[in-house]
Each structure stands twice: as structure tokens, then as C-alpha cells.
Design an enzyme around this catalytic site. Structure first.
Site, PDB file in Angstrom:
ATOM      1  N   HIS A  36     -11.850  -8.865 -18.603  1.00  0.00           N
ATOM      2  CA  HIS A  36     -11.971  -8.615 -17.157  1.00  0.00           C
ATOM      3  C   HIS A  36     -12.455  -7.188 -16.930  1.00  0.00           C
ATOM      4  O   HIS A  36     -13.613  -6.981 -16.613  1.00  0.00           O
ATOM      5  CB  HIS A  36     -10.634  -8.876 -16.455  1.00  0.00           C
ATOM      6  CG  HIS A  36     -10.645  -8.574 -14.997  1.00  0.00           C
ATOM      7  ND1 HIS A  36      -9.650  -7.841 -14.394  1.00  0.00           N
ATOM      8  CD2 HIS A  36     -11.530  -8.900 -14.025  1.00  0.00           C
ATOM      9  CE1 HIS A  36      -9.918  -7.730 -13.098  1.00  0.00           C
ATOM     10  NE2 HIS A  36     -11.055  -8.379 -12.856  1.00  0.00           N
ATOM     11  N   CYS A  84      -2.709  -5.348 -16.582  1.00  0.00           N
ATOM     12  CA  CYS A  84      -3.478  -4.722 -15.498  1.00  0.00           C
ATOM     13  C   CYS A  84      -3.710  -5.675 -14.329  1.00  0.00           C
ATOM     14  O   CYS A  84      -3.492  -5.309 -13.179  1.00  0.00           O
ATOM     15  CB  CYS A  84      -4.812  -4.206 -16.021  1.00  0.00           C
ATOM     16  SG  CYS A  84      -4.632  -2.889 -17.245  1.00  0.00           S
ATOM     17  N   HIS A  85      -4.168  -6.899 -14.617  1.00  0.00           N
ATOM     18  CA  HIS A  85      -4.489  -7.844 -13.550  1.00  0.00           C
ATOM     19  C   HIS A  85      -3.982  -9.251 -13.840  1.00  0.00           C
ATOM     20  O   HIS A  85      -4.440 -10.215 -13.247  1.00  0.00           O
ATOM     21  CB  HIS A  85      -6.000  -7.843 -13.278  1.00  0.00           C
ATOM     22  CG  HIS A  85      -6.488  -6.496 -12.878  1.00  0.00           C
ATOM     23  ND1 HIS A  85      -7.156  -5.671 -13.763  1.00  0.00           N
ATOM     24  CD2 HIS A  85      -6.374  -5.808 -11.725  1.00  0.00           C
ATOM     25  CE1 HIS A  85      -7.441  -4.525 -13.151  1.00  0.00           C
ATOM     26  NE2 HIS A  85      -6.980  -4.587 -11.929  1.00  0.00           N
ATOM     27  N   LYS A  86      -3.076  -9.355 -14.823  1.00  0.00           N
ATOM     28  CA  LYS A  86      -2.353 -10.606 -15.124  1.00  0.00           C
ATOM     29  C   LYS A  86      -3.193 -11.704 -15.783  1.00  0.00           C
ATOM     30  O   LYS A  86      -2.870 -12.885 -15.688  1.00  0.00           O
ATOM     31  CB  LYS A  86      -1.672 -11.168 -13.872  1.00  0.00           C
ATOM     32  CG  LYS A  86      -0.880 -10.157 -13.066  1.00  0.00           C
ATOM     33  CD  LYS A  86       0.310  -9.641 -13.827  1.00  0.00           C
ATOM     34  CE  LYS A  86       1.162  -8.734 -12.948  1.00  0.00           C
ATOM     35  NZ  LYS A  86       1.382  -7.424 -13.450  1.00  0.00           N
ATOM     36  N   SER A  87      -4.259 -11.347 -16.476  1.00  0.00           N
ATOM     37  CA  SER A  87      -5.002 -12.359 -17.231  1.00  0.00           C
ATOM     38  C   SER A  87      -4.176 -12.791 -18.431  1.00  0.00           C
ATOM     39  O   SER A  87      -3.442 -12.001 -19.017  1.00  0.00           O
ATOM     40  CB  SER A  87      -6.353 -11.811 -17.691  1.00  0.00           C
ATOM     41  OG  SER A  87      -7.227 -11.673 -16.587  1.00  0.00           O
TER      42      SER A  87
END
Length: 146
Positions: free
Chosen positions: A76, A104-107
Site C-alpha cells: 500500500h 499503518c492502514h490495517k492491510s
């Protein structure tokens, strides 16, 4: 690799990027063909060819099923995911079967670095070129005859 215990991970660096070498257990390998997991993945068959060499374009994304070599950078925005091999794992999701989680962004990625649907990461984690110099040594960054 002889010192790498089943279920353990070591970190090395290739082209300035962190690379993980994971020794997957039989239990970890069994989760990778779970139908409930496969239907939650964006690219379960690793069809985006640029994410791995041809010899790793398979369900396990590896040459040797037990050994998994992956660039430890989220696809990402480049954060380093966390290694979360245990399941269930609180704080990720109730159906978690182990893998990599980007804080960081929940991937989310499974134990073969395959990305889940509905997360910001667009593709599976990158598999670097690598080959087995011998039964106990893998060389990252070079393609050879394994």
C-alpha cells in the site's frame, strides 16, 4: 536455515529492503488451502505476475513449501507489516489464520503474503528472486537453479 526453528522468522536486507525468511510449520501450510481463507483473498492464485518470480507463482508462493521468502514491505504505502503467525489473534479479526498485518492502514496478508480483499494494499507482498545454494542456505537477490 538449519538454525531457523519451525514457525520462526529471520530478517535480512536486500536492495535496502527488509526481507523475511519464514520456516512455516505443517499447521501454517494447512491454513493456506483453507476454503474460507481463499475466498477472502484478492489474488489467491498470485496472478499479478510482477509480485513474484515465475517459480513462486503458486499457492504457497515459494520454491520450498516450508521456507517462505518475502519482502517485508506493505504494497500500500511501504510500511513494514507485523508478523502475526498465531490464530486467533486479537485485534486483527475473528477469523485470522496467521500472517502479516500492516499497522499503518490495517492491510492483511496470509502466511503466503497474499492480500485480503477490502484492505488498502492493492497486491500481494513481493517475493524477491532467490534460490537454494544448498539444503541449508538460501540466497536472496539471485536466481539460480534450485
Amino acid at each position: 536455515m538449519s538454525k531457523l526453528e519451525p514457525g520462526a522468522r529471520v530478517t535480512t536486507v536486500w536492495q535496502g529492503k527488509p526481507v523475511w525468511v519464514v520456516r512455516r510449520t505443517k499447521e501454517m501450510l494447512a491454513t493456506l488451502s483453507n476454503d474460507q481463507l481463499l475466498e477472502r483473498l484478492r489474488d489467491p492464485d498470485s496472478e499479478v505476475a510482477t509480485q513474484q518470480p515465475d517459480y513462486a507463482q503458486n499457492a504457497l508462493r515459494s520454491i520450498n513449501p516450508e521456507i517462505f521468502v518475502v519482502v517485508a514491505i506493505c504494497t500500500h504505502l511501504g510500511c513494514v507489516p507485523l508478523w502475526r503467525p498465531d490464530f486467533p489473534e486479537q485485534g486483527i479479526d475473528e477469523d485470522w489464520m496467521g500472517g502479516f498485518f500492516c499497522p499503518c492502514h490495517k492491510s492483511k496478508f496470509d502466511l503466503a503474503g497474499r492480500v485480503f480483499q477490502g484492505v488498502p494494499a492493492p497486491t500481494n507482498l513481493v517475493i524477491p528472486p532467490h534460490w537454494y545454494v544448498g539444503p541449508e542456505l538460501v540466497e536472496v537477490g539471485v536466481e539460480g537453479t534450485s
